[in-house]
Write a protein that holds these residues in place. Sequence first.
Motif, PDB file in Angstrom:
ATOM      1  N   LEU A 124       0.829  -1.212   0.000  1.00  0.00           N
ATOM      2  CA  LEU A 124       0.000   0.000   0.000  1.00  0.00           C
ATOM      3  C   LEU A 124       0.861   1.258   0.000  1.00  0.00           C
ATOM      4  O   LEU A 124       0.490   2.267  -0.600  1.00  0.00           O
ATOM      5  N   ALA A 125       2.022   1.188   0.639  1.00  0.00           N
ATOM      6  CA  ALA A 125       2.944   2.337   0.674  1.00  0.00           C
ATOM      7  C   ALA A 125       3.405   2.718  -0.731  1.00  0.00           C
ATOM      8  O   ALA A 125       3.656   3.897  -0.996  1.00  0.00           O
ATOM      9  N   GLN A 126       3.496   1.748  -1.613  1.00  0.00           N
ATOM     10  CA  GLN A 126       3.903   2.054  -2.996  1.00  0.00           C
ATOM     11  C   GLN A 126       2.947   3.056  -3.641  1.00  0.00           C
ATOM     12  O   GLN A 126       3.384   3.967  -4.355  1.00  0.00           O
ATOM     13  N   ALA A 127       1.659   2.899  -3.384  1.00  0.00           N
ATOM     14  CA  ALA A 127       0.680   3.839  -3.939  1.00  0.00           C
ATOM     15  C   ALA A 127       0.802   5.203  -3.277  1.00  0.00           C
ATOM     16  O   ALA A 127       0.774   6.233  -3.955  1.00  0.00           O
ATOM     17  N   VAL A 128       0.948   5.222  -1.970  1.00  0.00           N
ATOM     18  CA  VAL A 128       1.014   6.487  -1.235  1.00  0.00           C
ATOM     19  C   VAL A 128       2.264   7.273  -1.631  1.00  0.00           C
ATOM     20  O   VAL A 128       2.184   8.471  -1.928  1.00  0.00           O
ATOM     21  N   ILE A 129       3.397   6.614  -1.670  1.00  0.00           N
ATOM     22  CA  ILE A 129       4.666   7.280  -1.994  1.00  0.00           C
ATOM     23  C   ILE A 129       4.668   7.829  -3.413  1.00  0.00           C
ATOM     24  O   ILE A 129       5.222   8.897  -3.671  1.00  0.00           O
ATOM     25  N   SER A 130       4.003   7.132  -4.324  1.00  0.00           N
ATOM     26  CA  SER A 130       3.977   7.579  -5.722  1.00  0.00           C
ATOM     27  C   SER A 130       2.801   8.513  -6.017  1.00  0.00           C
ATOM     28  O   SER A 130       2.504   8.791  -7.181  1.00  0.00           O
ATOM     29  N   ASP A 131       2.127   9.009  -4.972  1.00  0.00           N
ATOM     30  CA  ASP A 131       0.978   9.914  -5.110  1.00  0.00           C
ATOM     31  C   ASP A 131      -0.171   9.303  -5.918  1.00  0.00           C
ATOM     32  O   ASP A 131      -0.839   9.999  -6.687  1.00  0.00           O
ATOM     33  N   HIS A 132      -0.377   8.017  -5.739  1.00  0.00           N
ATOM     34  CA  HIS A 132      -1.516   7.356  -6.356  1.00  0.00           C
ATOM     35  C   HIS A 132      -2.508   6.960  -5.267  1.00  0.00           C
ATOM     36  O   HIS A 132      -2.385   7.410  -4.132  1.00  0.00           O
ATOM     37  N   SER A 133      -3.475   6.146  -5.604  1.00  0.00           N
ATOM     38  CA  SER A 133      -4.590   5.897  -4.696  1.00  0.00           C
ATOM     39  C   SER A 133      -4.570   4.504  -4.077  1.00  0.00           C
ATOM     40  O   SER A 133      -4.139   3.540  -4.699  1.00  0.00           O
ATOM     41  N   VAL A 134      -5.099   4.458  -2.853  1.00  0.00           N
ATOM     42  CA  VAL A 134      -5.399   3.201  -2.184  1.00  0.00           C
ATOM     43  C   VAL A 134      -6.925   3.125  -2.136  1.00  0.00           C
ATOM     44  O   VAL A 134      -7.571   3.917  -1.446  1.00  0.00           O
ATOM     45  N   TYR A 135      -7.482   2.191  -2.902  1.00  0.00           N
ATOM     46  CA  TYR A 135      -8.929   2.007  -2.933  1.00  0.00           C
ATOM     47  C   TYR A 135      -9.306   0.967  -1.885  1.00  0.00           C
ATOM     48  O   TYR A 135      -8.705  -0.094  -1.820  1.00  0.00           O
ATOM     49  N   VAL A 136     -10.301   1.295  -1.073  1.00  0.00           N
ATOM     50  CA  VAL A 136     -10.720   0.408   0.007  1.00  0.00           C
ATOM     51  C   VAL A 136     -12.109  -0.121  -0.301  1.00  0.00           C
ATOM     52  O   VAL A 136     -12.984   0.616  -0.759  1.00  0.00           O
TER      53      VAL A 136
END
Length: 176
Positions: A31-43
């Motif tokens: 999940l950190a990969q999405a956050v660090i790259s300014d993308h989304s974590v869909y829940v």
Amino acid sequence: MLKIFTTQLTGIFNRIQEGEAQSIEDGARLLAQAVISDHSVYVYGKNELEGILKEAMYSSEPFPSVKVLPKNEENWPDFEMTDKVLMFCAGSADDEELKMAEKLYERGIGLVVVSPSGKDGAPIASFADVHIDSKLRMPLLPDEDGTRFGFPSLMVSLYIYHALSFTLKEILQEYQ
């Protein structure tokens, strides 16, 4: 009854802590990969597990980069390859959830699934990059007639959600 419930619930939390710590860390890293790259974590969570969505979006400590994953595929966003999905299932996954996970897998979207594993494992795990076993397979309390009641799927899911959130926070602090 409250003492039995508390003992059983504490046992579930302890089994998660002991048996799923590595999966929780792996899930948080994905999940950190999405956050660090300014993308989304869909829940995603349905029925009672929609409470996870509220916690992730509106709590005093919202999950970074979070968005709700619509239930219907036709309403899904145009995913970026670094977007990730965090999916919570109360059971070992119904047909709808299995199909959803399979479609995300086919699209190459990173998927973290939280669900109980049965005797034969969790069928949904084959579509997930990381599977976290919620350890909640049946209701916790015995009734006088031999049946069971008390299935705190939201409480257990929130415990795992917070474990992921805290681990993600640590990873993001290390990254900075």
